[in-house]
Write a protein that holds these residues in place. Sequence first.
Motif, mmCIF file in Angstrom:
data_model
loop_
_atom_site.group_PDB
_atom_site.id
_atom_site.type_symbol
_atom_site.label_atom_id
_atom_site.label_comp_id
_atom_site.label_asym_id
_atom_site.label_seq_id
_atom_site.Cartn_x
_atom_site.Cartn_y
_atom_site.Cartn_z
ATOM 1 N N ARG A 192 -60.562 26.307 -43.038
ATOM 2 C CA ARG A 192 -59.803 27.420 -43.599
ATOM 3 C C ARG A 192 -58.773 27.841 -42.556
ATOM 4 O O ARG A 192 -59.108 27.977 -41.385
ATOM 5 N N THR A 193 -57.546 28.026 -42.975
ATOM 6 C CA THR A 193 -56.487 28.460 -42.065
ATOM 7 C C THR A 193 -56.162 29.915 -42.336
ATOM 8 O O THR A 193 -55.948 30.313 -43.492
ATOM 9 N N VAL A 194 -56.178 30.715 -41.255
ATOM 10 C CA VAL A 194 -55.927 32.152 -41.360
ATOM 11 C C VAL A 194 -54.944 32.583 -40.278
ATOM 12 O O VAL A 194 -54.771 31.900 -39.268
ATOM 13 N N ASN A 211 -70.539 23.995 -42.312
ATOM 14 C CA ASN A 211 -71.137 24.998 -43.177
ATOM 15 C C ASN A 211 -70.057 25.974 -43.640
ATOM 16 O O ASN A 211 -69.456 26.676 -42.832
ATOM 17 N N GLU A 212 -69.814 26.029 -44.931
ATOM 18 C CA GLU A 212 -68.739 26.870 -45.481
ATOM 19 C C GLU A 212 -68.941 28.349 -45.178
ATOM 20 O O GLU A 212 -67.982 29.061 -44.862
ATOM 21 N N VAL A 213 -70.166 28.826 -45.236
ATOM 22 C CA VAL A 213 -70.441 30.231 -44.943
ATOM 23 C C VAL A 213 -70.091 30.547 -43.487
ATOM 24 O O VAL A 213 -69.462 31.568 -43.192
ATOM 25 N N ASP A 214 -70.476 29.658 -42.573
ATOM 26 C CA ASP A 214 -70.178 29.863 -41.155
ATOM 27 C C ASP A 214 -68.670 29.830 -40.900
ATOM 28 O O ASP A 214 -68.139 30.645 -40.143
ATOM 29 N N VAL A 215 -67.977 28.905 -41.536
ATOM 30 C CA VAL A 215 -66.520 28.818 -41.391
ATOM 31 C C VAL A 215 -65.877 30.113 -41.892
ATOM 32 O O VAL A 215 -65.006 30.684 -41.224
ATOM 33 N N ASN A 216 -66.316 30.603 -43.031
ATOM 34 C CA ASN A 216 -65.752 31.840 -43.575
ATOM 35 C C ASN A 216 -66.057 33.038 -42.689
ATOM 36 O O ASN A 216 -65.210 33.929 -42.534
ATOM 37 N N THR A 217 -67.244 33.073 -42.097
ATOM 38 C CA THR A 217 -67.608 34.167 -41.201
ATOM 39 C C THR A 217 -66.645 34.231 -40.019
ATOM 40 O O THR A 217 -66.112 35.293 -39.685
ATOM 41 N N VAL A 243 -61.376 36.033 -37.200
ATOM 42 C CA VAL A 243 -60.063 35.693 -36.649
ATOM 43 C C VAL A 243 -58.976 36.485 -37.376
ATOM 44 O O VAL A 243 -58.031 36.974 -36.749
ATOM 45 N N ALA A 244 -59.125 36.664 -38.673
ATOM 46 C CA ALA A 244 -58.121 37.356 -39.474
ATOM 47 C C ALA A 244 -58.216 38.886 -39.361
ATOM 48 O O ALA A 244 -57.297 39.588 -39.782
ATOM 49 N N SER A 245 -59.284 39.389 -38.758
ATOM 50 C CA SER A 245 -59.490 40.834 -38.640
ATOM 51 C C SER A 245 -58.786 41.397 -37.417
ATOM 52 O O SER A 245 -58.540 40.701 -36.450
ATOM 53 N N ASP A 246 -58.516 42.703 -37.462
ATOM 54 C CA ASP A 246 -57.990 43.391 -36.279
ATOM 55 C C ASP A 246 -59.175 43.832 -35.456
ATOM 56 O O ASP A 246 -59.770 44.876 -35.676
#
Length: 85
Positions: A4-6, A68-74, A79-82
Amino acid sequence: MTSRTVKVGSSVGLHARPAAVISQEAATLGSTVTLAIEGGEPIDAKSVLLIMTLGASAGDLVTVTGDNEVDVNTIADLVASDLDA
């Protein structure tokens, strides 16, 4: 393999505090997650030092990859958060 790119959400990029938060969370996950900037080599998200050496600034694109998709999303959400707030 999932990726996933963010955009980096922290206003000062992935410096010490955001890198520490991301690496601490990555260390609790059951799989290995990597981070990479465009044209860069993937680094282990468990390493605070390697995260800081990415040189990712606010708004830069970072690709988060793992099995693991869940781990990648976590990690991608972090990374995308402030993380300076």
